[in-house]
Write an enzyme that holds these catalytic residues in place. Structure first.
Site, PDB file in Angstrom:
ATOM      1  N   ARG A   2       0.847  -1.201   0.000  1.00  0.00           N
ATOM      2  CA  ARG A   2       0.000   0.000   0.000  1.00  0.00           C
ATOM      3  C   ARG A   2       0.884   1.253   0.000  1.00  0.00           C
ATOM      4  NH1 ARG A   2      -1.423   1.497   4.710  1.00  0.00           N
ATOM      5  NH2 ARG A   2      -2.241  -0.519   5.358  1.00  0.00           N
ATOM      6  N   TYR A  36     -17.237  17.576 -14.251  1.00  0.00           N
ATOM      7  CA  TYR A  36     -17.659  16.174 -14.306  1.00  0.00           C
ATOM      8  C   TYR A  36     -18.720  15.920 -13.218  1.00  0.00           C
ATOM      9  CZ  TYR A  36     -17.162  11.098 -14.069  1.00  0.00           C
ATOM     10  OH  TYR A  36     -17.396   9.753 -14.059  1.00  0.00           O
ATOM     11  N   ASP A  73      -8.587  19.907 -13.502  1.00  0.00           N
ATOM     12  CA  ASP A  73      -8.875  18.546 -13.940  1.00  0.00           C
ATOM     13  C   ASP A  73      -8.610  18.529 -15.445  1.00  0.00           C
ATOM     14  OD1 ASP A  73     -10.026  16.205 -14.910  1.00  0.00           O
ATOM     15  OD2 ASP A  73     -11.654  16.208 -13.452  1.00  0.00           O
ATOM     16  N   LYS A 100      -9.370   7.612 -18.848  1.00  0.00           N
ATOM     17  CA  LYS A 100      -9.764   8.170 -20.132  1.00  0.00           C
ATOM     18  C   LYS A 100      -8.577   8.157 -21.113  1.00  0.00           C
ATOM     19  CE  LYS A 100     -13.397   8.668 -17.603  1.00  0.00           C
ATOM     20  NZ  LYS A 100     -13.756   9.889 -16.917  1.00  0.00           N
TER      21      LYS A 100
HETATM   22  C1  LIG Z   1     -14.161  10.281 -15.624  1.00  0.00           C
HETATM   23  C2  LIG Z   1     -13.798  11.592 -15.068  1.00  0.00           C
HETATM   24  C3  LIG Z   1     -13.526  11.755 -13.701  1.00  0.00           C
HETATM   25  C4  LIG Z   1     -13.658  10.607 -12.710  1.00  0.00           C
HETATM   26  O1  LIG Z   1     -12.740   9.614 -12.945  1.00  0.00           O
HETATM   27  P1  LIG Z   1     -12.986   8.056 -12.604  1.00  0.00           P
HETATM   28  O2  LIG Z   1     -11.727   7.417 -13.040  1.00  0.00           O
HETATM   29  O3  LIG Z   1     -14.185   7.617 -13.347  1.00  0.00           O
HETATM   30  O4  LIG Z   1     -13.205   7.987 -11.113  1.00  0.00           O
HETATM   31  C5  LIG Z   1     -13.156  13.008 -13.259  1.00  0.00           C
HETATM   32  N1  LIG Z   1     -13.077  14.056 -14.104  1.00  0.00           N
HETATM   33  C6  LIG Z   1     -13.344  13.938 -15.415  1.00  0.00           C
HETATM   34  C7  LIG Z   1     -13.225  15.136 -16.288  1.00  0.00           C
HETATM   35  C8  LIG Z   1     -13.716  12.710 -15.943  1.00  0.00           C
HETATM   36  O5  LIG Z   1     -13.998  12.611 -17.247  1.00  0.00           O
END
Ligand SMILES: *Cc1c(COP(=O)(O)O)cnc(C)c1O
Length: 379
Positions: A46, A98, A170, A195
């Site tokens: 961890r 998001y 983000d 993504k």
């Molecule tokens: C998908 C996404 C998240 C969250 O990520 P996860 O891996 O699904 O927890 C946060 N911000 C944006 C812009 C996203 O597209």
């Protein structure tokens, strides 16, 4: 080194025991110690894992930060970052982030006394006037999901620095290939590695990148204390993904531009949202601050019925949440990604019932265009 060279090599050395060119998946929970208090820097998985550390170094380099801290999902990364704050602290957030971020902040973190102001962060005067004594951070998503509103990151970083507060972006929609907030003065970048970074729709993960040593120490403490770590296998998958990030993003973006033009001119489309279109209100800002316009497009079909018909008629594009994979995905933000946002707020953000979003994949663009054309033809 250039971006592609870093993507392939940063954080990764051939395995010292075998010469394996690819960082192994260190699938172990613990490490044998030479004597009491004598170890090789690895005690428990961890706390430390070589595969995860390779990914953290790789992504830190690609975002031009000094430190990376990887988590089990994008939401776990954002939640870890927010765990640095205390009850009574205030955070300003881009209003159409998001949907999961909205849910985390409003439905979970508010219970612990954090306060949030949701504003259009592209309005810098509004940003200035929303600052309070207890404001600790400005959290921006740009371009926003799914209406592609762009916030001027240099201006945000200037405002935050003047006030001694943190700025965070983000950067999931753009990836560091197309946008590097830290180079524009932003303190912290978060990603859902699920993504574009992983890029193959086969892993869920998240990362925080920063350059400040204290923030890095705090986040490593939280990573170990709360334990939402990225697994060795997922770390390895994302490392596999970043090796082709530059070529993938180039191809995603080329098809994105072409399909955005096609949709903007289509008689059945009322409006297309894409920063690369000359009619996008912040096209000039996008040209200055991004290295391209990306592969996320949304378009207005006029009604819920129309959106349903288009989404139901697509044959090549898959109806699914998520984005950034090699496959083209289409979704209905109002009922899918933004279902947790109250209807009234949703409509204020321009997320109408007729809006459709696509994440342009790497299929032949002619095939994608033909699929969209036949689906729109059903209206
Ligand atoms: C998908 C996404 C998240 C969250 O990520 P996860 O891996 O699904 O927890 C946060 N911000 C944006 C812009 C996203 O597209």
């Amino acid at each position: 080194m250039g971006f592609s060279t870093d993507a392939i090599h940063a954080g990764q050395k051939p395995d010292p025991s075998t010469g394996a060119i690819i960082t192994p998946i260190y699938q172990t929970s613990t490490y044998v110690q030479d004597g009491v208090g004598e170890h090789k820097g690895y005690e428990y998985a961890r706390t430390q894992n070589p595969t995860r550390q390779a990914l953290e170094a790789n992504l830190a380099r690609l975002e031009r930060g000094r430190h990376g801290i990887a988590f089990a999902s994008g939401m776990a990364a954002i939640n870890a970052l927010m765990s640095r704050f205390e009850s009574g602290d205030h955070v300003i957030v881009s209003s159409n982030v998001y949907g999961g971020t909205y849910r985390l902040f409003e439905q979970l973190l508010r219970k612990f006394g954090l306060d949030f102001s949701w504003i259009d962060t592209s309005d810098l005067d509004l940003l200035q006037s929303t600052l309070r004594d207890r404001t600790r951070m400005v959290f921006v998503e740009t371009p926003t999901n799914p209406t592609m509103v762009i916030t001027d990151l240099k201006a945000v970083s200037r405002i935050c620095r003047q006030r001694g507060i943190l700025s965070c972006v983000d950067n999931t929609f753009m990836s560091p290939y197309l946008q590097r907030p830290i180079e524009l003065g932003i303190d912290i970048v978060v990603h859902s590695t699920t993504k574009f970074l992983n890029g193959h729709s086969d892993s869920v993960g998240g990362i925080v990148v920063c350059s400040d040593d204290r923030i890095n120490d705090d986040l490593h403490f939280i990573q170990n204390a709360a334990g939402a770590i990225l697994s060795p296998f997922d770390s390895w998958l994302v490392l596999r993904g970043t090796k082709t990030l530059a070529v993938r993003m180039k191809a995603h973006e080329e098809s994105g531009r072409r399909l955005a033009q096609f949709l903007a001119q289509h008689p059945k489309v009322e409006k297309a949202h894409y920063p690369g279109l000359k009619c996008h209100p912040q096209h000039q800002l996008a040209l200055r601050q991004q290295r391209g316009f990306g592969a996320m497009i949304s378009f207005e079909t006029g009604s819920l019925d129309n959106a349903r018909r288009v989404l139901g008629s697509l044959q090549l594009c898959s109806l699914a949440e998520s984005l950034g994979g090699v496959e083209t995905l289409a979704c209905h933000p109002a009922s899918m990604t933004h279902a947790s946002v109250p209807e009234e707020d949703r409509l204020k953000l321009g997320i109408t019932d007729g809006l459709v979003r696509i994440s342009v994949g790497l299929e032949d663009v002619e095939d994608l265009q033909a699929d969209l054309d036949q689906a729109l033809g059903k209206l």
